[in-house]
Design a protein around this motif. Structure first.
Motif, PDB file in Angstrom:
ATOM      1  N   GLN A   1       0.848   4.125  -2.986  1.00 17.97           N
ATOM      2  CA  GLN A   1       0.736   5.564  -2.724  1.00 17.97           C
ATOM      3  C   GLN A   1       1.935   6.321  -3.291  1.00 17.97           C
ATOM      4  OE1 GLN A   1       0.240   5.470   1.511  1.00 17.97           O
ATOM      5  NE2 GLN A   1      -1.992   5.345   1.382  1.00 17.97           N
TER       6      GLN A   1
ATOM      7  N   GLU B   1       0.825  -1.205   0.000  1.00 25.84           N
ATOM      8  CA  GLU B   1       0.000   0.000   0.000  1.00 25.84           C
ATOM      9  C   GLU B   1       0.866   1.264   0.000  1.00 25.84           C
ATOM     10  OE1 GLU B   1      -2.619  -0.925   3.283  1.00 25.84           O
ATOM     11  OE2 GLU B   1      -4.101  -1.771   1.896  1.00 25.84           O
ATOM     12  N   ARG B   2       1.968   1.245   0.748  1.00 25.85           N
ATOM     13  CA  ARG B   2       2.897   2.389   0.715  1.00 25.85           C
ATOM     14  C   ARG B   2       3.449   2.583  -0.697  1.00 25.85           C
ATOM     15  NH1 ARG B   2       4.731   0.472   5.720  1.00 25.85           N
ATOM     16  NH2 ARG B   2       6.338  -0.730   4.677  1.00 25.85           N
TER      17      ARG B   2
ATOM     18  N   ARG C   1      -7.970  -1.865   4.752  1.00 26.47           N
ATOM     19  CA  ARG C   1      -7.440  -1.356   3.495  1.00 26.47           C
ATOM     20  C   ARG C   1      -7.145   0.125   3.612  1.00 26.47           C
ATOM     21  NH1 ARG C   1      -9.639  -4.215  -1.538  1.00 26.47           N
ATOM     22  NH2 ARG C   1     -10.409  -6.147  -0.678  1.00 26.47           N
ATOM     23  N   ILE C   2      -6.127   0.539   2.900  1.00 27.25           N
ATOM     24  CA  ILE C   2      -5.842   1.962   2.742  1.00 27.25           C
ATOM     25  C   ILE C   2      -6.355   2.320   1.359  1.00 27.25           C
ATOM     26  CG2 ILE C   2      -4.017   3.682   2.477  1.00 27.25           C
ATOM     27  CD1 ILE C   2      -2.343   2.049   4.443  1.00 27.25           C
TER      28      ILE C   2
ATOM     29  N   VAL D   1      -6.331   3.584  -2.045  1.00 29.78           N
ATOM     30  CA  VAL D   1      -5.248   3.918  -2.964  1.00 29.78           C
ATOM     31  C   VAL D   1      -5.841   4.142  -4.339  1.00 29.78           C
ATOM     32  CG1 VAL D   1      -3.127   3.096  -4.039  1.00 29.78           C
ATOM     33  CG2 VAL D   1      -3.607   2.510  -1.665  1.00 29.78           C
TER      34      VAL D   1
ATOM     35  N   LEU E   1      -2.427  -6.819  -3.986  1.00 26.42           N
ATOM     36  CA  LEU E   1      -3.238  -6.216  -2.925  1.00 26.42           C
ATOM     37  C   LEU E   1      -4.613  -6.874  -2.847  1.00 26.42           C
ATOM     38  CD1 LEU E   1      -2.278  -2.449  -3.154  1.00 26.42           C
ATOM     39  CD2 LEU E   1      -2.102  -3.917  -1.134  1.00 26.42           C
TER      40      LEU E   1
ATOM     41  N   HIS F   1      -5.718  -9.007   0.437  1.00 24.58           N
ATOM     42  CA  HIS F   1      -6.873  -8.561   1.220  1.00 24.58           C
ATOM     43  C   HIS F   1      -7.941  -9.650   1.278  1.00 24.58           C
ATOM     44  CE1 HIS F   1      -5.938  -4.617   2.652  1.00 24.58           C
ATOM     45  NE2 HIS F   1      -5.489  -4.253   1.461  1.00 24.58           N
TER      46      HIS F   1
END
Length: 147
Positions: free
Chosen positions: A105, A101-102, A136-137, A139, A124, A128
């Motif tokens: 982003q 996730e980083r 979750r972030i 994105v 991802l 998940h």
């Protein structure tokens, strides 16, 4: 005698590893063993492999023991997490998902990385599904297509 360029490269690698260890903790993300012991040397590993378009950005690197880094090869993060669990190890899906996730982003901010984007999005989604308890972030740029 060591070349000055090699020395600078090694210092950069060492500093990056120290930063990753502070961020993620002193354990291998794949097997859970404590890093730093002479029998468990720490390495940095690309979560999205370079061969799949993964950049050499700190957002794409995690701390792994030399054994796990070498044995993973070109397996996807989801495949290697499954294998680590099958072997009875203690991997950290939470840290792997956070790293992906980083990276998503960072790609959104910096742009580029066309080859890595579909691989990243698919990993991802898969992770998940296998670890629904990990939040979750949001994105943008990693479309959430139906499975």
């Amino acid at each position: 005698m060591e070349d000055a360029g090699d020395s600078q490269h090694q210092e950069a690698r060492t500093a990056r590893l120290e930063r990753i260890l502070r961020r993620d903790g002193p354990a291998c993300v794949w097997c859970g063993r404590r890093l730093g012991d002479p029998l468990v040397p720490a390495t940095t590993e690309h979560v999205v492999p370079r061969v799949k378009g993964g950049p050499s950005w700190i957002e794409n690197e995690v701390a792994a023991c030399k054994r796990c880094n070498g044995e993973r090869g070109h397996r996807t993060p989801a495949e290697w997490l499954d294998e680590c669990e099958r072997r009875g190890w203690d991997p950290s899906p939470k840290l792997i998902i956070a790293s992906l996730e980083r990276l998503a982003q960072a790609i959104e901010r910096r742009g580029g990385q066309r080859r890595a984007r579909p691989y990243l999005a698919s990993q991802l989604r898969r992770l998940h599904r296998r670890s629904p308890y990990i939040p979750r972030i949001e994105v943008r740029g990693a479309p959430d297509r139906p499975a």
